[in-house]
Scaffold this active site. Structure first.
Site, PDB file in Angstrom:
ATOM      1  N   GLY A   1       0.806  -1.237  -0.186  1.00 61.94           N
ATOM      2  CA  GLY A   1       0.030  -0.054   0.057  1.00 61.94           C
ATOM      3  C   GLY A   1       0.829   1.470  -0.192  1.00 61.94           C
ATOM      4  CB  ALA A   2       3.728   2.549   1.578  1.00 63.42           C
ATOM      5  CG  LEU A   3       4.748   3.301  -4.528  1.00 65.78           C
ATOM      6  CD1 LEU A   3       4.451   4.119  -5.789  1.00 65.78           C
ATOM      7  CD2 LEU A   3       5.059   1.519  -5.443  1.00 65.78           C
ATOM      8  N   GLY A   4       8.353   2.165  -2.378  1.00 67.26           N
ATOM      9  CA  GLY A   4       9.527   2.331  -1.637  1.00 67.26           C
ATOM     10  C   GLY A   4      10.136   1.089  -1.111  1.00 67.26           C
TER      11      GLY A   4
ATOM     12  CB  THR B   1      12.626  -3.702   2.289  1.00 67.21           C
ATOM     13  OG1 THR B   1      11.969  -4.848   1.975  1.00 67.21           O
ATOM     14  CG2 THR B   1      13.397  -4.004   3.791  1.00 67.21           C
TER      15      THR B   1
ATOM     16  CE1 TYR C   1      26.725  -4.855   4.988  1.00 66.17           C
ATOM     17  CE2 TYR C   1      26.343  -2.553   4.826  1.00 66.17           C
ATOM     18  CZ  TYR C   1      27.015  -3.505   4.192  1.00 66.17           C
ATOM     19  OH  TYR C   1      27.930  -3.547   3.267  1.00 66.17           O
TER      20      TYR C   1
ATOM     21  CG  LEU D   1      27.655  -3.938  13.640  1.00 66.55           C
ATOM     22  CD1 LEU D   1      29.104  -3.600  12.926  1.00 66.55           C
ATOM     23  CD2 LEU D   1      27.971  -4.298  15.065  1.00 66.55           C
TER      24      LEU D   1
ATOM     25  CG  HIS E   1      23.713   1.278  -3.246  1.00 68.20           C
ATOM     26  ND1 HIS E   1      23.427   1.161  -1.898  1.00 68.20           N
ATOM     27  CD2 HIS E   1      24.965   0.660  -3.385  1.00 68.20           C
ATOM     28  CE1 HIS E   1      24.409   0.597  -1.288  1.00 68.20           C
ATOM     29  NE2 HIS E   1      25.073   0.293  -2.033  1.00 68.20           N
TER      30      HIS E   1
ATOM     31  CG  HIS F   1      42.633  23.375   3.354  1.00 66.42           C
ATOM     32  ND1 HIS F   1      43.142  22.233   4.012  1.00 66.42           N
ATOM     33  CD2 HIS F   1      42.944  24.430   4.206  1.00 66.42           C
ATOM     34  CE1 HIS F   1      43.387  22.807   5.344  1.00 66.42           C
ATOM     35  NE2 HIS F   1      43.462  24.280   5.519  1.00 66.42           N
TER      36      HIS F   1
HETATM   37  C1  LIG Z   1      16.774  -2.347   8.857  1.00 68.22           C
HETATM   38  C2  LIG Z   1      17.288  -2.013   7.156  1.00 68.22           C
HETATM   39  C3  LIG Z   1      18.128  -1.190   6.913  1.00 68.22           C
HETATM   40  C4  LIG Z   1      18.535  -1.202   5.365  1.00 68.22           C
HETATM   41  N1  LIG Z   1      19.662  -0.112   5.173  1.00 68.22           N
HETATM   42  C5  LIG Z   1      20.057  -0.025   4.083  1.00 68.22           C
HETATM   43  C6  LIG Z   1      20.815   1.133   3.625  1.00 68.22           C
HETATM   44  O1  LIG Z   1      21.126   1.986   4.658  1.00 68.22           O
HETATM   45  N2  LIG Z   1      21.485   1.038   2.396  1.00 68.22           N
HETATM   46  C7  LIG Z   1      21.093  -0.011   1.542  1.00 68.22           C
HETATM   47  O2  LIG Z   1      21.483  -0.018   0.278  1.00 68.22           O
HETATM   48  N3  LIG Z   1      20.426  -0.845   1.949  1.00 68.22           N
HETATM   49  C8  LIG Z   1      19.642  -1.091   3.147  1.00 68.22           C
HETATM   50  N4  LIG Z   1      18.949  -2.118   3.364  1.00 68.22           N
HETATM   51  C9  LIG Z   1      18.711  -3.008   2.041  1.00 68.22           C
HETATM   52  C10 LIG Z   1      17.594  -2.475   1.444  1.00 68.22           C
HETATM   53  O3  LIG Z   1      16.547  -2.216   2.338  1.00 68.22           O
HETATM   54  C11 LIG Z   1      17.380  -3.492   0.554  1.00 68.22           C
HETATM   55  O4  LIG Z   1      18.491  -3.846  -0.284  1.00 68.22           O
HETATM   56  C12 LIG Z   1      16.300  -2.924  -0.898  1.00 68.22           C
HETATM   57  O5  LIG Z   1      15.324  -2.650  -0.291  1.00 68.22           O
HETATM   58  C13 LIG Z   1      16.165  -3.975  -1.835  1.00 68.22           C
HETATM   59  O6  LIG Z   1      15.289  -3.630  -2.823  1.00 68.22           O
HETATM   60  P1  LIG Z   1      14.379  -4.408  -3.658  1.00 68.22           P
HETATM   61  O7  LIG Z   1      13.479  -3.669  -4.435  1.00 68.22           O
HETATM   62  O8  LIG Z   1      14.946  -5.590  -4.137  1.00 68.22           O
HETATM   63  O9  LIG Z   1      13.318  -5.248  -2.496  1.00 68.22           O
HETATM   64  P2  LIG Z   1      12.409  -4.582  -1.404  1.00 68.22           P
HETATM   65  O10 LIG Z   1      12.713  -3.073  -0.966  1.00 68.22           O
HETATM   66  O11 LIG Z   1      12.351  -5.776  -0.491  1.00 68.22           O
HETATM   67  O12 LIG Z   1      10.852  -4.334  -2.121  1.00 68.22           O
HETATM   68  C14 LIG Z   1      10.159  -5.463  -2.605  1.00 68.22           C
HETATM   69  C15 LIG Z   1       8.645  -4.873  -2.595  1.00 68.22           C
HETATM   70  O13 LIG Z   1       7.935  -5.966  -3.076  1.00 68.22           O
HETATM   71  C16 LIG Z   1       6.847  -6.118  -2.520  1.00 68.22           C
HETATM   72  N5  LIG Z   1       6.260  -7.534  -2.830  1.00 68.22           N
HETATM   73  C17 LIG Z   1       6.827  -8.573  -2.239  1.00 68.22           C
HETATM   74  N6  LIG Z   1       6.010  -9.688  -3.142  1.00 68.22           N
HETATM   75  C18 LIG Z   1       5.077  -8.989  -3.546  1.00 68.22           C
HETATM   76  C19 LIG Z   1       3.839  -9.410  -4.585  1.00 68.22           C
HETATM   77  N7  LIG Z   1       3.646 -11.011  -4.512  1.00 68.22           N
HETATM   78  N8  LIG Z   1       3.148  -8.574  -4.940  1.00 68.22           N
HETATM   79  C20 LIG Z   1       3.350  -7.276  -4.762  1.00 68.22           C
HETATM   80  N9  LIG Z   1       4.114  -6.749  -4.151  1.00 68.22           N
HETATM   81  C21 LIG Z   1       5.299  -7.526  -3.496  1.00 68.22           C
HETATM   82  C22 LIG Z   1       6.790  -5.901  -1.064  1.00 68.22           C
HETATM   83  O14 LIG Z   1       6.067  -5.585  -0.222  1.00 68.22           O
HETATM   84  C23 LIG Z   1       8.216  -4.608  -1.252  1.00 68.22           C
HETATM   85  O15 LIG Z   1       7.651  -3.420  -0.902  1.00 68.22           O
HETATM   86  C24 LIG Z   1      18.349  -2.196   4.620  1.00 68.22           C
HETATM   87  C25 LIG Z   1      17.504  -3.062   4.824  1.00 68.22           C
HETATM   88  C26 LIG Z   1      16.893  -3.276   6.371  1.00 68.22           C
HETATM   89  C27 LIG Z   1      16.042  -4.403   6.732  1.00 68.22           C
HETATM   90  N1  LIG Z   2      23.655   0.160   5.677  1.00 71.65           N
HETATM   91  C1  LIG Z   2      23.488  -0.643   4.730  1.00 71.65           C
HETATM   92  O1  LIG Z   2      23.672  -0.993   3.748  1.00 71.65           O
HETATM   93  C2  LIG Z   2      22.515  -1.614   5.194  1.00 71.65           C
HETATM   94  C3  LIG Z   2      21.878  -1.399   6.416  1.00 71.65           C
HETATM   95  C4  LIG Z   2      21.004  -2.496   7.010  1.00 71.65           C
HETATM   96  C5  LIG Z   2      20.828  -3.620   6.128  1.00 71.65           C
HETATM   97  N2  LIG Z   2      21.363  -3.895   5.125  1.00 71.65           N
HETATM   98  C6  LIG Z   2      21.367  -5.157   4.096  1.00 71.65           C
HETATM   99  O2  LIG Z   2      20.301  -5.853   4.842  1.00 71.65           O
HETATM  100  C7  LIG Z   2      20.854  -7.137   4.855  1.00 71.65           C
HETATM  101  C8  LIG Z   2      20.568  -7.923   6.046  1.00 71.65           C
HETATM  102  O3  LIG Z   2      21.208  -7.327   7.282  1.00 71.65           O
HETATM  103  P1  LIG Z   2      21.624  -8.130   8.411  1.00 71.65           P
HETATM  104  O4  LIG Z   2      22.747  -7.289   9.500  1.00 71.65           O
HETATM  105  O5  LIG Z   2      20.310  -8.985   9.140  1.00 71.65           O
HETATM  106  O6  LIG Z   2      22.757  -9.384   7.504  1.00 71.65           O
HETATM  107  P2  LIG Z   2      24.343  -9.209   7.225  1.00 71.65           P
HETATM  108  O7  LIG Z   2      24.410 -10.406   6.605  1.00 71.65           O
HETATM  109  O8  LIG Z   2      24.812  -7.995   7.183  1.00 71.65           O
HETATM  110  O9  LIG Z   2      24.728  -9.860   8.806  1.00 71.65           O
HETATM  111  C9  LIG Z   2      24.386 -10.943   9.603  1.00 71.65           C
HETATM  112  C10 LIG Z   2      25.254 -11.322  10.599  1.00 71.65           C
HETATM  113  O10 LIG Z   2      24.779 -12.236  11.451  1.00 71.65           O
HETATM  114  C11 LIG Z   2      25.460 -13.447  11.558  1.00 71.65           C
HETATM  115  N3  LIG Z   2      24.783 -14.477  12.035  1.00 71.65           N
HETATM  116  C12 LIG Z   2      24.338 -15.537  11.163  1.00 71.65           C
HETATM  117  N4  LIG Z   2      23.698 -16.452  11.728  1.00 71.65           N
HETATM  118  C13 LIG Z   2      23.746 -16.206  12.962  1.00 71.65           C
HETATM  119  C14 LIG Z   2      23.495 -16.617  14.277  1.00 71.65           C
HETATM  120  N5  LIG Z   2      22.784 -17.863  14.210  1.00 71.65           N
HETATM  121  N6  LIG Z   2      23.940 -16.537  15.379  1.00 71.65           N
HETATM  122  C15 LIG Z   2      24.751 -15.262  15.262  1.00 71.65           C
HETATM  123  N7  LIG Z   2      24.959 -14.503  14.391  1.00 71.65           N
HETATM  124  C16 LIG Z   2      24.626 -15.122  13.162  1.00 71.65           C
HETATM  125  C17 LIG Z   2      26.385 -13.334  10.409  1.00 71.65           C
HETATM  126  O11 LIG Z   2      27.612 -13.972  10.625  1.00 71.65           O
HETATM  127  C18 LIG Z   2      26.468 -11.958   9.982  1.00 71.65           C
HETATM  128  O12 LIG Z   2      27.671 -11.425  10.575  1.00 71.65           O
HETATM  129  C19 LIG Z   2      22.417  -7.126   4.553  1.00 71.65           C
HETATM  130  O13 LIG Z   2      22.532  -8.007   3.704  1.00 71.65           O
HETATM  131  C20 LIG Z   2      22.778  -5.755   4.246  1.00 71.65           C
HETATM  132  O14 LIG Z   2      23.180  -5.801   2.889  1.00 71.65           O
HETATM  133  C21 LIG Z   2      22.415  -3.015   4.559  1.00 71.65           C
END
Ligand SMILES: Cc1cc2nc3c(=O)[nH]c(=O)nc-3n(C[C@H](O)[C@H](O)[C@H](O)COP(=O)(O)OP(=O)(O)OC[C@H]3O[C@@H](n4cnc5c(N)ncnc54)[C@H](O)[C@@H]3O)c2cc1C
Ligand SMILES: NC(=O)c1ccc[n+]([C@@H]2O[C@H](COP(=O)([O-])OP(=O)(O)OC[C@H]3O[C@@H](n4cnc5c(N)ncnc54)[C@H](O)[C@@H]3O)[C@@H](O)[C@H]2O)c1
Length: 506
Positions: free
Chosen positions: A75-78, A80, A223, A226, A362, A485
């Site tokens: 129901g909203a774009l953008g 995860t 990610y 931390l 990205h 600088h």
């Molecule tokens: C807490 C957190 C922090 C993050 N921070 C960063 C960050 O700082 N920088 C970064 O680069 N990445 C970050 N990520 C990772 C990033 O969010 C994902 O890599 C990115 O959103 C992936 O884009 P995507 O379009 O592949 O999928 P998604 O963003 O997951 O989008 C998929 C969409 O498809 C929809 N969908 C799924 N199935 C269906 C269906 N059957 N019908 C209709 N709609 C459907 C879902 O509702 C969702 O909105 C973060 C992730 C998390 C969880």
């Molecule tokens: N700043 C960013 O770009 C950003 C921020 C948040 C999330 N993300 C994306 O979202 C994805 C998910 O993030 P995440 O932090 O959940 O995954 P991650 O893959 O970054 O880290 C998961 C960590 O959990 C550890 N792990 C796995 N199983 C475990 C277990 N049973 N017990 C203890 N440790 C365990 C792994 O060794 C790893 O270090 C990442 O792949 C990342 O690309 C990106």
């Protein structure tokens, strides 16, 4: 260009340890798109999922003149990223950093308060406002670019038809000559650690806690662990991170990672590395976690008020009907595609978190643009060797290209140049000088192989390095570019000088 892209994709797939059969399959599929609609209600492109991969693909497709519909279930774009990922986490990281600075750093700058306190509902409201403004902004972009937006759950009923259960309770069928699956990923749950989004939360719950937990245990030092551990730690939680591996963020350069871990420890974060959680008991007020050394040994109990499960994410394809049309996935559920993002089913493509590769917004966007460029008969391009990674803690850590460990493993003779922010005048002026720039370059040619930065704004600084790597620059190229600088960017220049010759300021 196409050949270069093919070679890179092959190298990339190899680096992901794909089996030879998968590789052959993945790379051998011929380019195929089913042409374009003319005047019918059929779309040229239907995108399932409105995240960074899907919405960017939809806008780009429309800009290329293709009739495009995007289906999104929430129901909203953008996706995860915008709703429960990148954006809300960065909002809370910024707000919590301001609180932390007000409490611990402002006085050093001669700014004093009687008291400073957290208004958590206001902090959450600011985060929610940022999210809703941005999601509405994408709806505006859809209108501007004439992308049709269908709100509902899409299910593939054939390679050219998607049945959508709309969020208002109806059903509609959307037809397309080319279908792009961009359904993203979901949190990976751990056996025996049931997420209730109250006491045992995923990142989604951790972005919306109604109280600051006294004790937060984070499972996984990646990610999310931390970043969210930093948010709640700054707001007052005692944070313990339990990590299965011997190191935090395994993809990071080891030298930078060590400094980074020390910095987080100084901020109060505790780490239990090489440790696994073997059970949780959430029956009382808090949660008791049973942990044991990863290699086996004595068990112990860690108590928490809230547990964050952040041990990775898994591709999301539930209810999508992949079996029905025969789309192939790998062992962990990722959709297999060739270098043109095409699955084994002609006309069906996949991009973003749902395919192999780094799960980053990205990267998903780059996939989306390249995929529709191929569909439109152009050449798409994603440079998978140069996808920057950023951990948005304080300091931030950002990197692009290879780590020193990877360069060593390749057997390439290399040079390293480093420059500490302690010697950077801007960092000293603002009293925020923790970190360094580290550059790796090939010894013979001086070509830059990798850049690693730990700094307050490393996520911005890294793009100079990304451009350098993309253009195959040498460290001398960077060193001879005039940098303004006083800026933090001068540390990149100095590290480059240190790589090919000598720095001036250390
Ligand atoms: C807490 C957190 C922090 C993050 N921070 C960063 C960050 O700082 N920088 C970064 O680069 N990445 C970050 N990520 C990772 C990033 O969010 C994902 O890599 C990115 O959103 C992936 O884009 P995507 O379009 O592949 O999928 P998604 O963003 O997951 O989008 C998929 C969409 O498809 C929809 N969908 C799924 N199935 C269906 C269906 N059957 N019908 C209709 N709609 C459907 C879902 O509702 C969702 O909105 C973060 C992730 C998390 C969880
Ligand atoms: N700043 C960013 O770009 C950003 C921020 C948040 C999330 N993300 C994306 O979202 C994805 C998910 O993030 P995440 O932090 O959940 O995954 P991650 O893959 O970054 O880290 C998961 C960590 O959990 C550890 N792990 C796995 N199983 C475990 C277990 N049973 N017990 C203890 N440790 C365990 C792994 O060794 C790893 O270090 C990442 O792949 C990342 O690309 C990106």
């Amino acid at each position: 260009m196409a050949m270069a892209s093919f070679a890179r994709r092959k190298a990339y797939l190899l680096s992901r340890n794909f089996s030879p059969e998968t590789l052959r399959y993945s790379l051998s599929l011929a380019s195929f798109s089913r042409g374009f609609a003319s005047g019918s209600d059929e779309n040229d492109v239907v995108v399932i999922g409105g995240g960074p991969g899907g919405y960017v693909a939809a806008i780009k497709a429309a800009q290329l003149g293709l009739k495009t519909t995007c289906i999104e279930k929430r129901g909203a774009l953008g996706g995860t990223c915008l709703n429960v990922g990148c954006i809300p986490s960065k909002a809370l990281l910024h707000s919590s950093h301001m609180y932390h600075e007000a409490k611990h750093a402002f006085a050093n700058h001669g700014v004093k308060f009687q008291s400073v306190e957290v208004d958590l509902p206001a902090m959450m409201a600011q985060k929610n406002k940022a999210v809703s403004n941005l999601t509405r902004g994408i709806e505006g972009l859809f209108k501007k670019n004439k992308v049709t937006y269908v709100k509902g759950y899409g299910k593939l009923t054939s390679p050219s038809e998607v049945s959508v259960d709309t969020i208002d309770g109806g059903n509609t069928v959307v037809k397309g000559k080319n279908i792009i699956i961009a359904t993203g990923s979901d949190v990976k749950s751990l056996p025996g650690v049931p997420i209730d989004e109250k006491k045992i939360v995923s990142s989604t719950g951790a972005l919306a806690l109604s109280e600051i937990p006294k004790r937060l245990v984070v499972i996984g030092a990646g990610y999310i662990g931390l970043e969210m551990g930093s948010v709640w730690g700054r707001l007052g939680s005692e944070v313990t991170v339990v990590e299965f591996a011997p190191d935090i963020v395994p993809t990071m350069d080891a030298e930078v990672r060590k400094q980074f871990q020390r910095s987080l420890e100084k901020q109060g974060m505790k780490f239990k590395l090489k440790t696994k959680v073997v059970g949780v008991d959430a029956s009382g007020d808090g949660v008791k976690l049973t942990i044991e050394p990863a290699d086996g040994g004595d068990q112990s109990i860690v108590e928490a008020d809230v547990v964050l499960v952040s041990a990775g994410r898994t591709p999301f394809t539930a209810g999508l009907g992949l079996d029905k049309i025969g789309v192939e996935t790998d062992k962990v559920g990722r959709i297999l595609v060739n270098e043109r993002f095409m699955t084994n089913v002609p006309g069906v493509y996949a991009i973003g978190d749902v395919i192999p590769g780094p799960m980053l917004a990205h990267k998903a966007e780059e996939d989306g643009v390249a995929c529709v460029e191929y569909i439109a008969g152009k050449v798409g391009h994603v440079d998978y060797d140069n996808v920057p990674g950023v951990v948005y803690t304080h300091p931030e850590v950002a990197y692009v290209g290879k780590t020193e460990e990877q360069v060593k493993a390749l057997g390439v003779a290399y040079r390293v140049g480093k420059f500490p922010f302690l010697a950077n005048s801007r960092a000293k002026a603002i009293d925020d000088a923790e970190g360094l720039v580290k550059i790796l370059a090939e010894k013979e040619t001086d070509k830059i192989l990798g850049v690693h930065i730990m700094a307050p704004n490393a996520g911005e600084l890294i793009h100079e390095a990304a451009i350098a790597l993309h253009y195959g620059a040498s460290s001398e190229d960077i060193a001879r570019v005039c940098h303004a600088h006083p800026t933090m960017s001068e540390a990149v220049k100095e590290a480059a000088m240190a790589t090919f010759d000598k720095p001036i300021h250390v």
